[in-house]
Design a protein around this motif. Structure first.
Motif: not given
Length: 234
Positions: A112-115, A119-125
């Motif tokens: 569950t990495p937070v990538i 800039d100011r955009i995160l993706v949580l697979p």
């Protein structure tokens, strides 16, 4: 063995000195003296036997006390050794459990990495289902990343999710609400037809969560609205 003399016999039987005894009296006195001698011998033999028995008993008691003390000392040493082994084993198990827990945290973090993709955009697979523990850890890591990066958008990517149940759907909604409380808009991406049907069947209220079929579409949406994030549905 001590023997009785005639004088001692006379004194014991209160016969005056110089008394004249008949032959029968002398014979009776003789046998009386012999009887007293035998009784004295028997008494001496009895007390000797008693003394020997007591001496033997004392020796056995002393030997038993020594053996008992030796047994106590051996037991104390064995107990000390056992306690030391228990302490060592407990410390070893505690260390192993700590390592296992650390490995589990590492594995969960890898799954569950937070990538930060922009800039100011995160993706949580998200891969697989979410139980309470995993969802709690995932939410904690996500919110920490949101605060650290001051992100405007968080994309929850469900590409690795084959199906959702009520618990998983509830955790997704809670993560979206928690991110929203920090001023971050939450997007859903990677919804397969099966997942979409499951969400509809569960009557999940996604609220203002914007959803997309592919991660690329969600990222393009976030880039277009980076300066003014909205919660409008697509």
């Amino acid at each position: 063995m001590p023997e009785w003399s005639a004088q001692e016999f006379f004194r014991a039987n209160e016969i005056p000195e110089g008394a004249v005894l008949t032959g029968k009296e002398l014979e009776a006195a003789f046998w009386q003296i012999r009887k007293m001698q035998r009784e004295s011998q028997h008494q001496q033999a009895f007390w000797k036997s008693v003394n020997d028995s007591l001496s033997d008993a004392y020796k056995k008691l002393a030997s038993f006390q020594k053996e008992l003390e030796a047994s106590r000392e051996a037991l104390r040493q064995a107990n000390d050794e056992l306690e030391e082994k228990v302490r060592e084993r407990t410390a070893e198990l505690t260390d192993k459990l700590a390592k296992i827990e650390e490995q589990q945290r590492t594995i969960r973090a890898l799954f569950t990495p937070v990538i930060q993709v922009w800039d100011r955009i995160l993706v949580l697979p998200i891969v697989g289902g979410l139980d309470a523990r995993r969802a709690s850890e995932m939410m904690g890591g996500l919110l920490e990343s949101v605060v650290a990066t001051q992100s405007a958008f968080v994309i929850l990517d469900l590409t690795g999710v084959d199906d959702v149940d009520a618990e998983t759907a509830d955790h997704l909604v809670k993560m979206s609400r928690a991110a929203g409380m920090l001023g971050t808009s939450c997007l859903l991406s990677g919804l397969s037809p099966r997942v979409a049907n499951a969400l509809v069947a569960l009557d999940v209220a996604l609220g203002e969560i914007v959803s997309f079929g592919k991660l690329q579409a969600a990222l393009q949406y976030a880039l277009r609205h980076i300066d003014k994030p909205t919660g409008k549905s697509r």
